[in-house]
Design an enzyme around this catalytic site. Structure first.
Site: not given
Ligand code: COA
Length: 320
Positions: A247, A277, A111
């Protein structure tokens, strides 16, 4: 000295909203919007390759700027989802667009790719090697997304953006930085797949795997610091910057950057709400949105900073 003299983007026709994922995985629109801000993303057609999207973005650049591109001397494609590793995507553009005498490379910086591409183009021009360089950020992330992984598949989309960087009378690139936290490489990476193509073994791209939480924390912790560093390197103050374009990974990351810098969200263009993204295409898509609204205009000071798999980042400030 160099400047961006042409700019264009492309987004595939197919729009996929969040309800699409409710059929595939255990998720819902409310969760996706609250955690990411994403409402829709675009998906390339089955027969649409990354290089096809590059060509469309370059055609859009030509229409926007009235520029010819036959005299481009070097093509840099920034992508994590090339048609294939060899021939590279830049060579495909050279061939498809009949650009006769252009050197061609692809760079893989996830990215952060588009800004790395601009940095390389600026370096080529300011060292006198070339006068006109085409930089394209393009991704068919739908091909490398694991649609069974609910923590990542909701994030990604496809698209492309292109810029021409040319020699100029005045320097329009005001500062640069880049860096990598390789220790966190395993928190966002692409697997490999061994396939048999035409009866022969071939390694193709696998799927994106990530530890979303770690990437999120790294981005909100380090990007504001790097933004301040870029501003200081240019001899400017944050108030001098018209737009900061990070980004577009996740709207919540952009909001955290905005809060940390005390810089208003209205001056932080984003493409993640509509496009998801799109990795190396996200910064051009965000800028294009503002150009079409008339908010980003020639002469404005625009800071771009890409970040992602590596974990790596690259930033620059340009006078648009
Ligand atoms: N729908 C519903 N629930 C979901 C889910 C989805 N698509 N994906 C994960 N969950 C659940 C998880 O299983 C977890 O459940 P639990 O508490 O029972 O274990 C809960 O939601 C929280 O998960 P978590 O991973 O802690 O969520 P988060 O708030 O960190 O959000 C992302 C997840 C991926 C959206 C976030 O971490 C993110 O955007 N990170 C950056 C990723 C990124 O930008 N990558 C590319 C960079 S260039």
């Amino acid at each position: 000295m160099s400047k961006i003299t042409g700019f264009g983007t492309y987004a595939p026709e197919k729009i996929v909203d969040n309800h699409y994922f409710e059929e595939l995985i255990d998720t819902n629109d409310e969760w996706i919007v609250s955690r990411t801000g994403i409402k829709t993303r675009r998906m390339a057609a089955e027969d649409e390759l990354t290089s096809d999207m590059c060509v469309k973005a370059v055609e859009n650049l030509m229409a926007n700027s009235g520029q010819e591109i036959k005299d481009v001397e070097f093509i840099i494609v920034c992508t994590t989802s090339p048609d294939q590793t060899m021939p590279n995507t830049a060579s495909r553009i050279q061939n498809k667009m009949g650009i006769e005498n252009a050197g061609c490379i692809d760079i893989y910086a996830a990215c952060a790719g588009f800004v790395y591409g601009l940095q390389i183009a600026h370096g080529f021009i300011n060292s006198g090697i070339y006068k006109k360089v085409l930089v394209v950020g393009a991704e068919a992330l739908s091909r490398i997304t694991d649609y069974t992984d609910r923590t990542s598949c909701i994030l990604f989309g496809d698209g492309a953006g292109a810029a021409i960087v040319e020699a100029s009378e005045e320097e329009h690139f005001l500062s640069f930085n880049s860096g990598t936290d390789g220790d966190l490489g395993h928190d966002l990476y692409l697997t490999r797949q061994n396939n048999i193509i035409n009866g022969k073994e071939a390694v193709t791209n696998g799927k994106i795997l990530q530890n979303g939480r770690t990437v999120f924390k790294w981005a909100v912790g380090s990007i504001p610091v790097k933004v301040r560093e870029l501003v200081a390197k240019a001899g400017l103050e944050l108030d001098d910057i018209d737009f900061i374009v990070p980004h577009s990974a996740n709207l919540r990351i952009l909001e955290a950057i905005s809060k940390d810098l005390n810089f208003p969200m209205e001056k932080i263009p984003e493409s993640v709400t509509d496009h998801g993204n799109t990795s190396s295409a996200s910064i051009p898509l965000a800028i294009e949105k503002e150009i079409s609204k008339g908010t980003i205009k020639r002469g404005m000071i625009v800071l771009m900073i890409g970040f992602g798999g590596g974990l790596t980042f690259a930033g620059t400030i340009v006078k648009w």
